[in-house]
Write an enzyme that holds these catalytic residues in place. Structure first.
Site, short mmCIF file in Angstrom:
data_model
loop_
_atom_site.label_atom_id
_atom_site.label_comp_id
_atom_site.label_asym_id
_atom_site.label_seq_id
_atom_site.Cartn_x
_atom_site.Cartn_y
_atom_site.Cartn_z
N ARG A 1 -51.03 -32.39 17.92
CA ARG A 1 -51.26 -32.67 19.35
C ARG A 1 -52.05 -33.96 19.56
O ARG A 1 -51.66 -34.81 20.36
CB ARG A 1 -52.00 -31.50 20.01
CG ARG A 1 -51.24 -30.20 19.90
CD ARG A 1 -51.92 -29.08 20.66
NE ARG A 1 -51.47 -27.78 20.19
CZ ARG A 1 -51.34 -26.71 20.94
NH1 ARG A 1 -51.63 -26.76 22.22
NH2 ARG A 1 -50.93 -25.55 20.44
N GLU B 1 -39.39 -24.50 22.75
CA GLU B 1 -38.37 -24.61 21.69
C GLU B 1 -36.93 -24.59 22.19
O GLU B 1 -36.09 -25.36 21.72
CB GLU B 1 -38.58 -23.53 20.62
CG GLU B 1 -39.81 -23.73 19.75
CD GLU B 1 -41.12 -23.35 20.45
OE1 GLU B 1 -41.06 -22.64 21.48
OE2 GLU B 1 -42.19 -23.77 19.97
N ASP C 1 -42.20 -21.83 10.52
CA ASP C 1 -41.20 -22.58 11.29
C ASP C 1 -41.13 -24.09 11.00
O ASP C 1 -40.12 -24.61 10.54
CB ASP C 1 -41.39 -22.34 12.80
CG ASP C 1 -42.85 -22.50 13.27
OD1 ASP C 1 -43.73 -22.78 12.43
OD2 ASP C 1 -43.10 -22.37 14.48
N GLU D 1 -53.17 -28.11 14.37
CA GLU D 1 -53.07 -28.27 15.83
C GLU D 1 -53.59 -29.64 16.27
O GLU D 1 -53.01 -30.29 17.15
CB GLU D 1 -53.84 -27.16 16.55
CG GLU D 1 -53.30 -25.76 16.31
CD GLU D 1 -51.94 -25.50 16.95
OE1 GLU D 1 -51.39 -26.40 17.61
OE2 GLU D 1 -51.41 -24.38 16.75
C1 DMJ Z 1 -46.40 -26.26 19.63
O1 DMJ Z 1 -47.74 -26.49 19.41
C2 DMJ Z 1 -45.55 -26.81 18.54
O2 DMJ Z 1 -44.25 -26.92 18.98
C3 DMJ Z 1 -45.59 -25.98 17.30
O3 DMJ Z 1 -44.73 -26.44 16.33
C4 DMJ Z 1 -45.23 -24.56 17.64
N1 DMJ Z 1 -45.99 -24.05 18.71
C5 DMJ Z 1 -46.18 -24.82 19.90
C6 DMJ Z 1 -45.13 -24.65 20.96
O4 DMJ Z 1 -44.55 -23.44 21.05
#
Ligand code: DMJ
Length: 673
Positions: free
Chosen positions: A308, A573, A437, A304
């Site tokens: 970010r 998404e 994912d 994270e």
């Molecule tokens: C974000 O932090 C990123 O896109 C991550 O890959 C998946 N989750 C969240 C958004 O849904």
């Protein structure tokens, strides 16, 4: 544009005192004699002829003028001194900008100040349909060429006026464009882009910055203005109640702390840049400069904080050219490195960035596969920028290792990997949703980032998509929507996370980069499904997870929602994929779908006092049950992708030059197509 105090003050003014003598004195009486002696004598005679009173008055006047002269000289001196000092200060600031400042000049021009008049916008309350924001003058975003496929500008008078104003502002600014100095970002449009680092020979250097992209005035259309308005509303809440903290709690008018690193602010930096919100950006930049400190005894999640914080800082550095962000990124990158000190070199999930220690979660020594394989774009870029190979080496090793692992099912990976053994664990469950994912997303994106040369990445990506087709695709009833389900020990489950909706965009990006044409076909069918995950729900907002009906039942839609899954976290998404689909097809239905989604966010998640909130129940329009939290990715991703989706300009973050990380932070492609 800030031109600096000296330029603004212009050349120093000169004041003259003119003394007018009478005609007699000027030309003399009885003929012109201009000899010095004659003039002196004549003056003395005149002086003698004056009465005492007249002489006193004249002497007093001279004395008065002399005193005035001395006073004004002193104050002008002070003013001059301060102007000179300011200009020296400016020079000093420029010089003190760390070494890397010009290593990679700004990609986009500095954002322009947006209209600050909030008053034009009626506040929308929760659950009431929002009024379409009135068109106003938006920021001038000059990186955009003339729209490619025709703009979506409305013909309404006020829209056109707004646009005309934009163009006017732009014209003026263009004439002043030789150097734009704005908060440490120095942009010289003629400067060519160079690799920020000459220390690293591989991978190849980028040529991402194209001054030629900055040609035409920008037309911001009405939908983009609505995104700007939404952003500013969200930002207002963050600023008023959560400034410098991780996440806004808009209903309780407070904040949530996760890492204690101003997560929302950092995630939103490049969005502000792209939206042209100069004032907001400047303020946030100040916070980063003065208050963002990583030397803290705090545990952060490696994934994270990489996507970010590191991603946000790197992309902001690229867009603004401001080395402050690179310095912060380097600091953060170094502090995250202890995560890789594991027996297997598969990183731990958590790092204490103050102490330099790392550990797995308390209950396991596993990390999730998505987490350890979705930090590569950022670490690789950090190596390229700093010339320090250690970042890239660490993450490349993870990818190489995962490439060789057994336990995959036709390219599909399990969700967990052990940090001691380096082996997959919890075998037999395959999903493109949570915990796996972005593994798939980053296979493709690393391959593109590195100039399409790393064949193992491509091999794994292509193999995985074949695995998806073979094991995870099904069609729902009654609409026969193609969706991506999950596989658990050989059993298919018709469950699809909203997270999976990154996939149409990724497939389209691959097809755009020359991969199989049927990937684009699949992308088209999957984005329709993702849209239906919104359209078939009462609020027009998707839940976190849906289950698709495999058998037609009277009165049933394709999408079923379980009570535990009906929340919406303002996730990006679907909008992200809509953006890619529109970029690559030009089909306006994708913009229309995105517009519907934005309006529903405004209807059901907007908090009147500022901010947006995630909700607990997308099936109840009369009470969507606000959760009182605005995730940082709403500003970092959702609104950014909305803005880009509504733009008709392919050069507004050109996808042949940039690759978005999984948190929507654009990073340069090293060898652009
Ligand atoms: C974000 O932090 C990123 O896109 C991550 O890959 C998946 N989750 C969240 C958004 O849904």
């Amino acid at each position: 544009m800030y031109l600096g105090a000296v330029a603004a003050a212009g050349p120093p003014r000169r004041d003259f005192i003119s003394v007018t003598l009478g005609p007699e004195e000027a030309v003399g009486v009885g003929g012109y004699n201009n000899s010095k002696a004659w003039r002196r004598r004549s003056c003395w005679r005149k002086w003698k002829q004056l009465s005492r009173l007249q002489r006193s008055v004249i002497l007093f006047l001279f004395a008065f003028l002399a005193v005035c002269g001395v006073i004004s000289y002193t104050s002008m001196g002070e003013a001059w001194k301060s102007i000179t000092n300011k200009s020296l200060d400016d020079q000093r600031t420029e010089q003190e900008i760390p070494r890397l400042k010009l290593a990679n000049p700004a990609v986009l021009p500095a954002p322009q100040k947006a209209d600050t008049n909030h008053g034009d916008y009626p506040e929308l309350s929760l659950q009431k349909p929002p009024k379409l924001p009135r068109v106003r003058r938006g920021p001038s975003n000059r990186q955009i060429k003339a729209p490619q496929r025709g703009t979506r500008l409305k013909t309404r008078h006020d829209t056109m006026r707004a646009v005309e104003e934009l163009v006017e502002v732009d014209k003026v600014e263009k004439t002043e464009k030789s150097i734009i100095s704005w908060r440490g970002a120095v942009i010289e449009p003629d400067q060519s882009t160079e690799s920020p680092s000459s220390k690293i020979t591989e991978p190849e250097k980028p040529s991402s910055v194209e001054a030629e992209d900055q040609k035409e005035p920008v037309l911001i259309n009405e939908r983009q203005l609505a995104v700007i308005e939404a952003f500013r509303h969200a930002w207002k809440g963050y600023k008023d109640f959560a400034w410098g903290h991780d996440e806004l709690k808009p209903l309780s008018k407070s904040y949530n702390e996760w890492f204690g690193l101003g997560l929302t602010l950092i995630d939103a930096l490049d969005t502000m840049w792209i939206l042209g919100l100069k004032e907001e950006f400047e303020e946030a930049r100040k916070w980063v400069a003065n208050d963002l400190v990583f030397d803290k005894n705090v545990d952060v999640n490696l994934f994270e904080s990489t996507i970010r914080i590191l991603g946000g800082l790197l992309s902001t550095y690229h867009l603004s050219g401001d080395s402050l962000f690179l310095e912060k990124a380097k600091d953060m990158g170094n502090r995250l490195m202890p995560a890789f000190k594991t027996p297997s070199k598969i990183p731990y999930s958590d790092v204490n960035i103050g102490r330099g220690t790392a550990h797995p979660p308390r209950w396991t020594s596993d990390s999730t596969v998505a987490e350890v394989t979705s930090i590569q774009l950022e670490f690789r870029e950090l190596s390229r920028l700093t010339g320090d190979e250690k970042f890239q080496k660490a993450v490349d090793e993870v990818m190489k290792h995962v490439h060789t692992l057994s336990g995959k099912n036709d390219g599909l990976v399990p969700m967990f990997i052990n940090t001691n053994s380096g082996q997959f664990t919890h075998l037999g469950i395959y999903t493109l949703g949570a915990r796996a994912d972005s593994y798939y997303e980053y296979l493709l994106k690393q391959w593109i980032q590195g100039g399409k040369k790393e064949n193992e990445l491509l091999e794994d990506y292509m193999g995985a998509i074949e695995g998806v087709k073979k094991h995870l695709l099904q069609r729902s009833e009654p609409k026969k929507l193609t969706f991506v389900g999950e596989l658990a020990h050989g059993h298919f489950s018709a469950k699809m996370d909203h997270l999976v909706c990154f996939l149409p965009g990724t497939l389209a990006l691959g097809a755009h980069n020359g991969l199989a044409a049927d990937h684009m076909k699949l992308a088209e069918t999957l984005i329709e499904t993702c849209y239906q995950m919104y359209a078939q729900v009462e609020t027009g907002l998707s839940p976190e997870i849906v289950h698709f009906n495999l058998h037609a039942q009277k009165g049933h839609k394709d999408v079923e929602i379980k009570p535990a899954d009906r929340h919406n976290l303002l996730r990006p998404e679907t909008v992200e994929s809509l953006f890619y689909m529109y970029r690559f097809t030009g089909d306006k239905k994708y913009q229309d779908w995105g517009w519907e989604i934005l309006q529903n966010f405004n209807r059901y998640t907007r908090v009147p006092t500022g901010g947006y909130t995630s909700i607990n129940n997308v099936q109840n329009p009369s009470n969507p049950e606000p959760r009182d939290k605005m995730e940082s990715f709403f500003l970092g991703e959702t609104l950014k992708y909305m803005f880009l989706l509504f733009s008709d300009d392919i050069d507004l973050i050109n996808l042949d030059k940039y690759i978005f990380n999984t948190e929507a932070h654009p990073l340069p492609i090293w060898v652009p197509a």
